[in-house]
Structure formats: C-alpha cells, structure tokens
Motif scaffolding. Structure first.
Motif, mmCIF file in Angstrom:
data_model
loop_
_atom_site.group_PDB
_atom_site.id
_atom_site.type_symbol
_atom_site.label_atom_id
_atom_site.label_comp_id
_atom_site.label_asym_id
_atom_site.label_seq_id
_atom_site.Cartn_x
_atom_site.Cartn_y
_atom_site.Cartn_z
ATOM 1 N N GLU A 1 5.860 -17.727 -48.672
ATOM 2 C CA GLU A 1 6.273 -17.128 -47.406
ATOM 3 C C GLU A 1 6.232 -15.609 -47.510
ATOM 4 N N THR B 1 7.234 -12.034 -45.034
ATOM 5 C CA THR B 1 7.800 -11.491 -43.811
ATOM 6 C C THR B 1 7.210 -10.105 -43.591
ATOM 7 N N LYS C 1 0.797 -13.975 -33.340
ATOM 8 C CA LYS C 1 0.747 -15.314 -33.925
ATOM 9 C C LYS C 1 -0.695 -15.808 -34.017
ATOM 10 N N LEU D 1 -2.737 -13.954 -36.738
ATOM 11 C CA LEU D 1 -2.338 -14.337 -38.095
ATOM 12 C C LEU D 1 -2.803 -15.753 -38.432
ATOM 13 N N GLU D 2 -2.643 -16.668 -37.479
ATOM 14 C CA GLU D 2 -3.019 -18.056 -37.738
ATOM 15 C C GLU D 2 -4.533 -18.264 -37.773
ATOM 16 N N VAL E 1 -3.146 -18.968 -43.761
ATOM 17 C CA VAL E 1 -1.888 -18.999 -43.014
ATOM 18 C C VAL E 1 -1.721 -20.378 -42.371
ATOM 19 N N ALA F 1 2.880 -19.225 -38.380
ATOM 20 C CA ALA F 1 3.482 -17.899 -38.209
ATOM 21 C C ALA F 1 4.577 -18.001 -37.154
ATOM 22 N N VAL G 1 6.770 -15.606 -34.997
ATOM 23 C CA VAL G 1 6.783 -14.202 -34.605
ATOM 24 C C VAL G 1 7.902 -13.983 -33.593
ATOM 25 N N ALA H 1 7.309 -11.009 -38.257
ATOM 26 C CA ALA H 1 6.461 -12.191 -38.337
ATOM 27 C C ALA H 1 6.732 -12.812 -39.702
ATOM 28 N N ILE I 1 5.408 -15.642 -42.074
ATOM 29 C CA ILE I 1 4.229 -16.493 -42.198
ATOM 30 C C ILE I 1 4.334 -17.398 -43.422
#
Length: 67
Positions: A2, A4, A20, A23-24, A29, A32, A34, A41, A43
C-alpha cells in the motif's frame, strides 16, 4: 503493498474520479481510494511502481503531489 500519496488541488468527486482513473490505469495498481476532502490517494499495489511514475500521472491531470 500500500502507498499513500498526498495531493493538492482536488475539489470535488469529479477530481477524485479523475485521479482514481489515472492511477488504476497502471497494471501494478489493483485499487485506488481517493479523497478530495483528505487530499489523499491510498493505492493497493500488486507489484512495485516508482513514486515518480505515479506523481507524473497525477500531475499530468493538473494536480500537485506533495508527499
């Protein structure tokens, strides 16, 4: 695993969704979470990814990564 990330500039749920989604898009990942209210965020990762890659993706969307 994880991570942050602290993010400035998110003002609403639309901002959360934008971050989100970006990131995804990374295969490392898995999810996420958020929050524009907390400015974070969180993740979940299934493999290592550099902070620089994550920072660039977020900043390319117009937000500032501060930690």
């Amino acid at each position: 695993m994880e991570k942050t990330i602290k993010i400035n500039g998110m003002m609403c749920p639309h901002c959360e969704a934008t971050v989100k989604k970006c990131l995804e898009a990374f295969p490392q990942v898995t999810s996420a979470e958020v929050s524009h209210e907390k400015g974070t965020a969180v993740i979940q990762l299934n493999a290592e990814i550099s902070d620089a890659e994550l920072k660039k993706a977020i900043e390319d969307k117009g937000y500032e990564v501060v930690g």
